[in-house]
Design an enzyme around this catalytic site. Structure first.
Site, PDB file in Angstrom:
ATOM      1  CG  ASP A  10      -0.263  -0.247   2.526  1.00  0.00           C
ATOM      2  OD1 ASP A  10       0.737  -0.989   2.548  1.00  0.00           O
ATOM      3  OD2 ASP A  10      -0.733   0.276   3.548  1.00  0.00           O
ATOM      4  CD  GLU A  45       3.491  -1.466   7.414  1.00  0.00           C
ATOM      5  OE1 GLU A  45       3.786  -1.506   8.626  1.00  0.00           O
ATOM      6  OE2 GLU A  45       3.543  -0.425   6.738  1.00  0.00           O
ATOM      7  CD  GLU A  46       2.631   2.874   5.796  1.00  0.00           C
ATOM      8  OE1 GLU A  46       2.469   3.197   6.990  1.00  0.00           O
ATOM      9  OE2 GLU A  46       3.737   2.877   5.228  1.00  0.00           O
ATOM     10  NE  ARG A 100      18.060  -3.354  19.317  1.00  0.00           N
ATOM     11  CZ  ARG A 100      19.206  -2.956  19.850  1.00  0.00           C
ATOM     12  NH1 ARG A 100      20.195  -2.585  19.059  1.00  0.00           N
ATOM     13  NH2 ARG A 100      19.379  -2.940  21.151  1.00  0.00           N
ATOM     14  CG  HIS A 149       5.203   7.695   6.675  1.00  0.00           C
ATOM     15  ND1 HIS A 149       4.133   7.325   7.467  1.00  0.00           N
ATOM     16  CD2 HIS A 149       5.744   6.545   6.229  1.00  0.00           C
ATOM     17  CE1 HIS A 149       4.051   6.000   7.497  1.00  0.00           C
ATOM     18  NE2 HIS A 149       5.027   5.508   6.739  1.00  0.00           N
TER      19      HIS A 149
END
Length: 434
Positions: free
Chosen positions: A102, A168-169, A213, A404
């Site tokens: 998306d 996902e957003e 990480r 963004h």
């Protein structure tokens, strides 16, 4: 006899290393050959972005490509998602690879020939739509991985599940979607997934670098809505009011003490952000009500519970002190768990990452206070989520446009490393599990 065992083990290890090196060289050759195709796919997606749960055109392009490779395809998963299954010629584990699909309600400002001109309605407003977080590159990279691995199908020691995930957003208020809905609909079953890998391009990490990480790598997130109710009055006579705007300002300031005074910042970071505040319609009317929207980020369940409790207490008691009331909804519309990289899996796959990008270009990174719904997959199966450099070489990360934003920009020369990385993680994991 002991010496004989050592010699046999050494021969087997060397043979495995040689096979792995040959596999990596083949992947590199195949990935380099399709680099321009990957860039072309990304540019097409970038020019035609679609918001969460509406990725119809996007899904059609992906499904058509996977089908052309002989991959078994299922569409309409979690509304607009696409899942492809590539069964290798040899038995082995099931490895899932995920890309998000998306775009965002952001109006593009970058001067590119393939810049988005798309407009749509979002929350009752006309907005531009832009791939301002790199999901266009994620899809293109995974399409490239599918092409590379499909060409090696007979030698693959297991099954690859390609997951192209919508939303996902986040989804429109009141709807389901994203990774949570995919998991709910059984995307990790039939065949059952053993591990899942994913990557996210980063506009402030130099091209050629991969960062990772172990453990908590991206924050858990809760959104919130705080509604403050007071008493309306003429702006000239504030003593007749219970002013929700003043109360809101005090709540915003008081919420910042949670991080500064309640969180042990030596252990984990945390964030409380108010991103929207709405109240009133003109200069000389004190309104009855103010609404605030915000986001909360944490890296442990204990910190998350503490933050939620403190936010509710601070908001309600501050409002009471001003004579008003506050209603707190948290989570309001969405919640993502911590994106947690399985520690054993991360350690196991580190040599694969280093062999692909070069040891000097695989870097340990601090926690990221952004959030990812890839975390829903990781709650069910061991997962590894890494970051891929997308910033032009030599650029200052502090000056590179962040995600963004209307000026978000990616150096396309970094995409081919993403294709090699996901391909090698898949094949190397299968070789380890053999």
């Amino acid at each position: 006899m002991k010496k004989l065992y050592i010699i046999i083990f050494s021969i087997l290890s060397l043979n495995s290393f040689a096979q792995k090196s040959a596999s990596n060289l083949l992947v590199a050759k195949k990935a380099d050959a399709i680099e321009q195709k990957v860039i072309a796919w990304r540019r097409d997606f970038h020019e035609h972005p679609e918001l969460g749960n509406t990725e119809v055109r996007t899904a059609g392009i992906i499904a058509k490509h996977l089908e052309s490779l002989g991959i078994k395809v299922t569409t309409g998963v979690a509304k607009t998602g696409v899942v492809g299954i590539l069964k290798g010629g040899k038995p082995g584990p099931v490895v899932a690879l995920r890309a998000d699909m998306d775009g965002l309600p952001v109006t593009e400002r970058v001067n590119l020939p393939f810049a988005s001109k798309i407009k749509t309605q979002y929350n009752g407003q006309e907005v531009g739509v832009m791939h301002a977080c790199g999901h266009d590159s994620h899809m293109a990279i995974l399409m490239g991985v599918a092409e590379v691995l499909a060409s090696m199908q007979k030698d693959i020691q297991g099954t690859v599940k390609f997951i192209f995930q919508p939303a996902e957003e986040g989804v429109p208020f009141g709807e389901e979607g994203g990774a949570a809905l995919m998991v709910k609909q059984g995307v990790l079953e039939n065949p059952k997934v053993d591990v899942i890998f994913g990557l996210h391009i980063n506009s402030q990490t130099e091209v050629g670098n991969v960062t990772y990480r172990p453990g908590g790598t991206m924050a858990a997130v809760n959104d919130m809505k705080i509604t403050i109710t007071g008493r309306q009055a003429h702006g000239a006579y504030p003593w007749s009011s219970i002013d929700p705007i003043v109360i809101s300002a005090q709540i915003i300031n008081n919420l910042q003490t949670i991080v500064s005074r309640n969180l042990n910042v030596t252990e984990n970071p945390g964030v409380v952000t108010i991103g929207a505040i709405n109240g009133g319609i003109r200069s000389n009317i004190i309104p009855e009500k103010v609404e605030m929207l915000g986001t909360v980020r944490n890296f442990s369940k204990e910190d998350e519970a503490m933050f939620i409790d403190r936010i509710k207490t601070i908001a309600t008691k501050t409002a009471e002190a001003g004579g008003g009331t506050a209603e707190v909804k948290i989570p309001y519309s969405n919640h993502y768990p911590v994106t947690f990289n399985n520690i054993a899996l991360t350690e196991k796959m580190l040599p694969s990452m280093q062999a692909t990008a070069g040891a000097d270009h695989v870097l340990l990174r601090p926690p990221v206070t952004g959030a990812e719904d890839f975390s829903f997959f990781q709650e069910k199966v061991p997962g590894l989520f890494v970051f891929l450099g997308g910033m032009p070489k030599g650029k200052d990360p502090l000056k590179a446009p962040s995600h963004h934003t209307p000026d978000f920009y990616l150096d396309e020369s970094g995409f081919v490393l993403g294709v090699k990385l996901l391909s090698n993680l898949t094949l190397d994991y299968m070789a380890i599990k053999k």
